[in-house]
Design a protein around this motif. Structure first.
Motif, PDB file in Angstrom:
ATOM      1  N   THR A   1       5.186  16.646 -31.758  1.00 22.79           N
ATOM      2  CA  THR A   1       5.958  17.761 -32.306  1.00 22.79           C
ATOM      3  C   THR A   1       5.068  18.697 -33.112  1.00 22.79           C
ATOM      4  O   THR A   1       5.165  19.923 -33.009  1.00 22.79           O
TER       5      THR A   1
ATOM      6  N   ASP B   1       9.794  20.331 -26.424  1.00 21.34           N
ATOM      7  CA  ASP B   1       9.548  19.112 -27.192  1.00 21.34           C
ATOM      8  C   ASP B   1      10.588  18.056 -26.825  1.00 21.34           C
ATOM      9  O   ASP B   1      11.757  18.188 -27.162  1.00 21.34           O
ATOM     10  N   GLU B   2      10.152  17.047 -26.117  1.00 20.58           N
ATOM     11  CA  GLU B   2      11.020  15.968 -25.627  1.00 20.58           C
ATOM     12  C   GLU B   2      12.323  16.521 -25.050  1.00 20.58           C
ATOM     13  O   GLU B   2      13.407  16.163 -25.497  1.00 20.58           O
TER      14      GLU B   2
ATOM     15  N   GLN C   1      12.548  19.822 -30.603  1.00 21.46           N
ATOM     16  CA  GLN C   1      13.044  18.490 -30.274  1.00 21.46           C
ATOM     17  C   GLN C   1      14.518  18.363 -30.643  1.00 21.46           C
ATOM     18  O   GLN C   1      15.313  17.867 -29.872  1.00 21.46           O
TER      19      GLN C   1
HETATM   20 MG   LIG Z   1       8.540  14.609 -32.044  1.00 24.13          MG
END
Ligand SMILES: [Mg+2]
Ligand SMILES: Nc1ncnc2c1ncn2[C@@H]1O[C@H](COP(=O)(O)OP(=O)(O)O)[C@@H](O)[C@H]1O
Lengths: 312, 378
Positions: A47, A163-164, A87
């Motif tokens: 992140t 992010d993810e 995220q």
């Molecule tokens: Mg993260």
């Protein structure tokens, strides 16, 4: 790859939070049209890296260039060309799908006609065509992430930072999601994403394996697997934990990874060790059902890199 | 700067406010409720104010005076006492908020000098009630005087002027600046807008941090100024509606005479709303949690505004350092402006001082707020 043609260059990025060195001397270059994956356990620094690339967090040291724009010097100019999907869901839950899209389209000065055309096309691709008037907060996890992607793509960015993006997303939505990403790659958009899913990591063109803020390996998934030392055996049985524990200090075993109902055992020599392992397990009362050689996955590469005896 | 981006932000904020009916109701109704509560606090038609009597003469004339107080309906006699100490004890116990003290030679003095000294003592801890009760007491005394005049005239067949006047010697244990409700209500409007306005915007940036929407917002090319303008715009509309409620209540409900021009009122009110919203916004940018921001906003606005804005406590009677400090208390400028517009009908030219004070305030706070907003997570 020559840096002049790279879409994203990170050069010697470091960032600390108090005593925590979240990112340490991270460097990589991503070519236009690549899907570049950041892989690593929680707290590895994924992140933090993506935030620095997005221009919302400053590195302590290091340089970032995005399509030739120096992100540290001109973050606002860089932001015109990138899209960042955090995220944590970053859209407005008390606004509808269409309102969120309209909002982000206007922030990026997308003309009305283009906005309507693109949003119809993106929503259809995301399987959200019917949900224009649904509040974002009432979407499922997968639909939320796809809406995030639609909003991120409404202004045709050159670089996409995710992010993810598929954590907690159902398999169908994940498939939609990846179909959109592959489509983008065709049109030359550069994609950087972080992921906790190893099967997803294998879909990336290149991967950076991160651990404690450092890049421990960086290559294509295939070459990362090739470079792994030893061979991999899958040992299955009724008590996988017991199997693993029985193999911890067996001779020739380089690494162990519990994978559901089986144990991945990395050994120096598969042909020689297979009968040895079988005998050892039988003698400890954990007779295995099966021991078969398998192709390593990214998680095996990871364990090989980080486990005991791994190259420092 | 892009007007379209500002409008998109404003539209977004408006939608969010609209979809949150509870806070919208609070934003719109709270000021009106506060107006009624605070307004009545200073101007309620008080009935049956508890009074004690210390009648040292106990004559027909003195009893007639007491009778007048009761007959007015404004006062209720709760005790007949026999010493000054008893009076002060009764007031301490709060069994009455004032006492009528009639001297032993009341009738004699009235007969010989034509004036009868009458003392009314008030407990001034509740200044608003005292304030109004004193006005009523004066009214009663005027009636007593008229009675005496009439009797004098009947007895003598002549009507000498200035004879038979009862002197009221009010003794109020408080400063001299007791203001009438006309004076206070415009101040109440200013105080309410200062409190409510800062509350309105104190949540707006903090909310985005808390809900996680800020991270994505700051990754877009939006500028800090655009964020500020977009976020202030919808609350400006709410602030104007709130102000209209309060001002209309002041005029039509509480009957404060309005002698100025609507234009001046509108312009200065809009200016004041910008200042209070900008203060709340600045706090919201600095404090990234909603609860924290709202509490800071309350702290920063409540005490200075109620104590130093001059809406009940006159500024010119404060010690010099505090008077100087009150120059920083922006509501004082609006208190001054509202009073002047309402009661004196002043225009912008006469009000140039306080108006410039607010303009300066607006510019500085907006500048600080635009600068304080960083498109960064760190
Ligand atoms: Mg993260
Ligand atoms: N804002 C922050 N303040 C303090 N520590 C942080 C902050 N952000 C990240 N960290 C720390 O930095 C490290 C890397 O975090 P992060 O980049 O979120 O990792 P990942 O995304 O790979 O899980 C972690 O140890 C985390 O606790």
């Amino acid at each position: 790859m020559p840096q002049a043609t790279a879409a994203v260059v990170a050069d010697g990025l470091s960032r600390r939070f108090g005593p925590v060195e979240a990112v340490r001397e991270v460097s990589f270059a991503v070519a236009p049209g690549e899907i570049f994956g950041l892989v690593g356990p929680d707290g590895a620094g994924k992140t933090t890296i993506l935030r620095m690339l997005a221009g919302v967090l400053s590195p302590d040291v290091g340089e970032i260039a995005l399509d030739g724009i120096d992100v540290r010097a001109e973050p606002e100019r860089a932001k015109l060309h990138l899209s960042y999907m955090p995220q944590r869901f970053g859209l407005y839950e008390d606004m509808t799908v269409a309102e969120n899209i309209f909002f982000y389209a206007t922030l990026f000065a997308v003309p009305g006609k283009e906005r309507r055309a693109r949003s119809a096309q993106l929503l259809a691709a995301a399987g959200l065509g019917e949900f224009g008037r649904r509040l974002a907060g009432q979407l499922s996890g997968g639909m939320k992430q796809k809406l995030g992607l639609v909003c991120a793509l409404i202004h045709t960015p050159r670089v996409l930072l995710l992010d993810e993006p598929t954590t907690g997303v159902d398999p169908v939505s994940r498939r939609d999601f990846w179909a959109i990403l592959y489509g983008l790659r065709e049109s030359g958009v550069t994609i950087l994403l972080s992921t906790a899913y190893m099967d997803e990591a294998e879909r990336c063109s290149r991967l950076a394996l991160l651990h404690e803020g450092r890049i421990r390996a960086l290559d294509t998934p295939a070459r990362l697997k090739q470079a792994m030392l030893g061979a991999l055996l899958a040992v299955s049985g009724p008590d996988p934990r017991g199997l693993r524990d029985a193999l911890v200090d067996a001779p020739g075993v380089l690494g162990l990874l519990l994978m559901g109902d089986r144990v991945h055992v990395r050994v120096d020599d598969a042909a020689r060790r297979t009968p040895e392992l079988r005998a050892r397990l039988a003698s400890t009362g954990h007779a295995p059902e099966d021991i078969v050689p398998i192709e390593p996955g990214i998680e095996d590469v990871f364990v090989a890199l980080l486990g005991p005896g791994a190259p420092a | 700067m892009s007007l379209r981006r500002i409008l998109a932000l404003a539209f977004k904020e408006m939608l969010q406010v609209w979809r949150d009916p509870r806070s919208l109701a609070i934003a719109l109704l709270m000021p009106l409720m506060q107006m009624v509560m605070l307004g009545y606090g200073v101007s309620l038609d008080i009935r049956h104010v508890p009074l004690c009597v210390f009648d040292q003469e106990n004559s027909q004339a003195s009893r007639a005076v007491v009778e007048r107080f009761v007959a007015s309906g404004w006062f209720a006699i709760t005790a007949a006492l026999d010493s000054n100490r008893a009076v002060s004890r009764a007031m301490d116990r709060a069994s009455c908020i004032g006492a009528v003290v009639i001297p032993a030679d009341f009738s004699r003095q009235l007969a010989s000098t034509g004036t009868g000294p009458l003392q009314i003592v008030f407990d001034a801890t509740d200044t608003n009630t005292t304030n109004i009760a004193m006005g009523y007491a004066q009214g009663v005394v005027a009636l007593v005087t008229a009675d005496l005049d009439a009797r004098w005239t009947a007895a003598r067949g002549i009507r000498p002027s200035g004879v038979g006047v009862v002197d009221l010697e009010p003794e109020v244990w408080f400063n001299e600046g007791l203001e009438s409700r006309y004076f206070i209500i415009p101040g109440v409007v200013a105080v309410i807008l200062a409190l409510v306005g800062a509350q309105l915007t104190s949540l707006t940036v903090a909310r985005e941090w808390e809900r996680g929407t800020m991270e994505q917002l700051v990754s877009t090319p939006v500028t800090p100024f655009e964020v500020m303008a977009g976020k202030l715009l919808p609350y400006f509309l709410i602030g104007v509606i709130d102000a209209a409620f309060c001002l209309l209540a002041a005029i039509y409900w509480f009957g404060v005479p309005f002698r100025g021009s609507a234009g001046t009122l509108l312009l200065t009110t809009a200016l004041f709303i910008v200042v209070v919203l900008a203060i709340g916004y600045l706090i919201s940018v600095r404090v990234r949690s909603q609860l924290g921001a709202s509490q800071v906003a309350l702290l920063v606005t409540m005490l200075p505004t109620t104590l130093l804005s001059g809406y009940t406590f006159p500024i010119d009677q404060m010690p010099a350092p505090i008077r100087f400090l009150s120059l920083l208390v922006y509501p004082r400028y609006f208190v001054t402006i509202l009073r002047a517009v309402f009661l004196k009908g002043s225009g912008l030219v006469e009000l140039i001082g306080p108006v410039l004070g607010l303009v300066l305030y607006a510019v500085v706070v907006l500048w600080l707020a635009a600068r304080a907003f960083r498109k960064r997570l760190d």
